[in-house]
Design an enzyme around this catalytic site. Sequence first.
Site, mmCIF file in Angstrom:
data_model
loop_
_atom_site.group_PDB
_atom_site.id
_atom_site.type_symbol
_atom_site.label_atom_id
_atom_site.label_comp_id
_atom_site.label_asym_id
_atom_site.label_seq_id
_atom_site.Cartn_x
_atom_site.Cartn_y
_atom_site.Cartn_z
ATOM 1 N N GLU A 1 -6.682 -12.055 6.665
ATOM 2 C CA GLU A 1 -7.439 -10.803 6.686
ATOM 3 C C GLU A 1 -8.718 -10.881 5.851
ATOM 4 O OE1 GLU A 1 -4.883 -7.634 5.283
ATOM 5 O OE2 GLU A 1 -3.975 -8.874 3.749
ATOM 6 N N ARG B 1 6.635 -6.260 3.165
ATOM 7 C CA ARG B 1 5.353 -6.812 2.731
ATOM 8 C C ARG B 1 5.300 -6.750 1.218
ATOM 9 N NH1 ARG B 1 -0.666 -5.203 4.753
ATOM 10 N NH2 ARG B 1 -0.193 -3.119 3.950
ATOM 11 N N ASP C 1 15.985 -11.532 -3.372
ATOM 12 C CA ASP C 1 17.268 -11.280 -4.043
ATOM 13 C C ASP C 1 17.917 -9.982 -3.561
ATOM 14 O OD1 ASP C 1 17.272 -13.613 -5.514
ATOM 15 O OD2 ASP C 1 16.608 -12.690 -7.391
ATOM 16 N N HIS D 1 0.791 -1.236 0.000
ATOM 17 C CA HIS D 1 0.000 0.000 0.000
ATOM 18 C C HIS D 1 0.824 1.288 0.000
ATOM 19 C CE1 HIS D 1 -3.982 -1.733 0.218
ATOM 20 N NE2 HIS D 1 -3.627 -2.513 1.218
ATOM 21 N N ASP E 1 -8.561 -5.011 6.482
ATOM 22 C CA ASP E 1 -9.154 -5.884 5.461
ATOM 23 C C ASP E 1 -10.097 -6.898 6.084
ATOM 24 O OD1 ASP E 1 -8.307 -5.275 2.715
ATOM 25 O OD2 ASP E 1 -6.321 -5.386 3.579
#
Length: 250
Positions: free
Chosen positions: A148, A69, A83, A44, A174
Amino acid sequence: MMRFKDRLAEGKPLRGLWQSLATPYTAEICARAGFEWLLFDGEHAPNTLPLLLAQLQAVTPFGAMPIARTPNDEPAIIKQYLDIGFTTLLVPMVESAAQAARIVAATRFPPHGIRGVASATSRASGFGADPTYLATAHENVTVILQIESRAGLEALDEIAATPGVDALFIGPADLAASLGHLGNPRHDEVQAAITNTLMRARAAGKPVGIFALSPDDAKARFIQGFSFVSLGTDIGLLTTGACALLAQSA
Ligand code: 3PY
Ligand code: MG
C-alpha cells in the site's frame, strides 16, 4: 483445521467483510450472514487483545474465516495475535523483502523463525491440549502482507517471492495517499498501480486480495482476478441501514 491458504488455493471467490466496530455481538451477526471471511482490524479500529479474542470466539462456530490485521509488523504483537488463536494475519505497510522475511519469521517457532514460545498457556494450543502444536503451528498460519505504498510497489516482486508469504492484499486508501492522491483511490494512477500489482503477484503465483470501494467495484475485482475481496464494512452497513430507516419515516 481450516486454513485460509487452502481456501485461497481452491480458487473460488472469497467474499469478506471488514470488522471495525470491535464488538463480538456485531461480529457474530456478520458471521451468521455467511461471508467467507471477516477481517478484525487491529490497525484502525479501537481493538484490544481481549476484544479481538471475544470477537474470534464469537465467530468460531460459523463458516467465516477470521483474519486479524495487526497494527504493525512487530514480532511481539504478531506473537500475541497468534497466541490468542488467530491463524491468518494481515500485516499492513510492507515495503521490502527483508521486512516480509522478518514478518514470516515472527509467525514461526524456532527453528523456522523467531516466535517466542508459549504452549500450555496459549489458547492457540488448546491450553496445552494439543501435543503437536509446537511442531505444527507454522503449517497452519496464513501470512498475508499489505502492499500500500510506492516503496511496496517497487519491492513487490521480491516480497511476493519471499518464502512463507501466502498472499498479498492491496490497501487502496494508503496506496492512493502514497502516490499523491490522498482520499482519491479511484484516480487513474492508483487504479493502474492496482492492476499492475495484481498482474505481478499472480505471475509470482500469489493470490491477491483487495478492499473494494463499492459492491460494483467488488464484482469487478473478482472478474479482474482478485481471490478475496472485502465487500464493505460493518460500520458502512450500520450507517446505511440507520440512515435508510430514518429516511423511510420522513
Ligand atoms: C487501505 O485501503 O489502505 C487499507 O489498508 C484497507 O483497505
Ligand atoms: Mg491501509
